[in-house]
Enzyme design. Sequence first.
Site, PDB file in Angstrom:
ATOM      1  N   TRP A   6       0.427  -1.881   0.167  1.00 43.45           N
ATOM      2  CA  TRP A   6       0.039  -0.030   0.558  1.00 43.45           C
ATOM      3  C   TRP A   6       1.007   1.092   0.036  1.00 43.45           C
ATOM      4  O   TRP A   6       0.440   2.620  -0.200  1.00 43.45           O
ATOM      5  CB  TRP A   6      -0.863   0.385   1.485  1.00 43.45           C
ATOM      6  N   HIS A  90      12.923  -2.628  -0.596  1.00 39.46           N
ATOM      7  CA  HIS A  90      12.175  -1.983  -1.664  1.00 39.46           C
ATOM      8  C   HIS A  90      12.801  -0.838  -2.247  1.00 39.46           C
ATOM      9  O   HIS A  90      13.872  -0.410  -2.381  1.00 39.46           O
ATOM     10  CB  HIS A  90       9.958  -2.133  -0.929  1.00 39.46           C
ATOM     11  N   GLY A 169       5.242   2.057 -10.674  1.00 38.31           N
ATOM     12  CA  GLY A 169       4.479   3.368 -10.747  1.00 38.31           C
ATOM     13  C   GLY A 169       4.479   4.350 -11.912  1.00 38.31           C
ATOM     14  O   GLY A 169       3.875   4.990 -11.927  1.00 38.31           O
ATOM     15  N   SER A 206       3.801  -2.041 -12.043  1.00 38.83           N
ATOM     16  CA  SER A 206       3.125  -1.519 -12.789  1.00 38.83           C
ATOM     17  C   SER A 206       2.079  -2.415 -13.164  1.00 38.83           C
ATOM     18  O   SER A 206       1.800  -2.962 -14.420  1.00 38.83           O
ATOM     19  CB  SER A 206       3.001  -0.248 -13.893  1.00 38.83           C
ATOM     20  N   GLY A 227       1.587  -2.643  -6.473  1.00 34.24           N
ATOM     21  CA  GLY A 227       1.243  -1.250  -5.944  1.00 34.24           C
ATOM     22  C   GLY A 227      -0.332  -0.572  -6.008  1.00 34.24           C
ATOM     23  O   GLY A 227      -0.915  -0.853  -5.254  1.00 34.24           O
ATOM     24  N   GLY A 228      -0.225  -0.007  -7.016  1.00 32.85           N
ATOM     25  CA  GLY A 228      -1.218   1.198  -6.955  1.00 32.85           C
ATOM     26  C   GLY A 228      -2.856   0.673  -6.958  1.00 32.85           C
ATOM     27  O   GLY A 228      -3.504   0.929  -6.625  1.00 32.85           O
TER      28      GLY A 228
HETATM   29  P1  13P Z   1       2.750   0.565  -8.761  1.00 31.86           P
HETATM   30  O1  13P Z   1       2.455  -1.031  -8.978  1.00 31.86           O
HETATM   31  O2  13P Z   1       2.478   1.159  -8.627  1.00 31.86           O
HETATM   32  O3  13P Z   1       3.693  -0.384  -9.622  1.00 31.86           O
HETATM   33  O4  13P Z   1       4.350  -0.645  -7.867  1.00 31.86           O
HETATM   34  C1  13P Z   1       5.070  -1.745  -8.155  1.00 31.86           C
HETATM   35  C2  13P Z   1       5.839  -1.316  -6.216  1.00 31.86           C
HETATM   36  O5  13P Z   1       5.954  -0.967  -6.043  1.00 31.86           O
HETATM   37  C3  13P Z   1       5.393  -2.947  -5.455  1.00 31.86           C
HETATM   38  O6  13P Z   1       5.829  -2.765  -4.269  1.00 31.86           O
END
Ligand code: 13P
Length: 253
Positions: A6, A90, A169, A206, A227-228
């Site tokens: 998150w 990360h 992201g 992504s 992530g997102g």
């Molecule tokens: P996104 O899915 O937003 O690209 O982020 C990936 C991420 O960094 C998960 O740890």
Amino acid sequence: MVAGNWKMNTTVDEGVALARAVCAAVAATRRVDVAVLPPFTHLWAVRPVLEGTGVRLGAQDVFWKDSGAFTGEISPAMLAGWCDMTLVGHSERRHLFGERDDEVGKKFVASLAHGLQVILAVGETSEERDDGRTFDVVDRQLDAVFAELDGPPAVDAWVIAYEPVWAIGTGRTATPEQAQDVVAHIKQHVRARFLDGVPRVLYGGSVTPANAAALFAERDIDGALVGGVSLRAEEFGVIVGAAETAASARDTV
Ligand code: 13P
């Protein structure tokens, strides 16, 4: 495994509501380990929401000392016993907060020592990829962690997440072939060191409902670190569903 990072999003109330929605969205999951990684402030409130659902709880980072004068840090001893896992290395920790490879290694070892499963994130920047250094970079990041270990971790005690920095992201996902290429290399690198102790390797960067199935169809990709999209329970549930389908397909091969 599909884990939702998150990052620094949601208030505590919003996080509790999101956890509830995630549990509902993944209720039919049988074969895939699902985890949510809320901010530290939310962990204690989210824990009871996950009770009995099979959804696991993880922290986005951890320090390596058990206690002491380390203002603002959270120790693995504080998480042990009720939190299931930690994420270390990360790329946002490495690149925005200057975390070094050896520090990631210490966090990794400290998590294991407290019985926490640990997701180790590795990945190259776009510049490193353009220079043809992707494999060197992930090898260096892995070797720095291995240097802190006395022996191979139990295979289920850790998970690797390959997250190319340029895909995080940005909406610019690695193609399934690009991701498979690096994930296969990572497994080979770990195998050379630990023989049959190769853990699951996830892809992150992504991941969306639109591209998840193609990524999971690759032979070596064992799931995703999201992530997102992990902030949107229904879409996250679709990604988990794609992993479930891929896991069933692997079982029948
Ligand atoms: P996104 O899915 O937003 O690209 O982020 C990936 C991420 O960094 C998960 O740890």
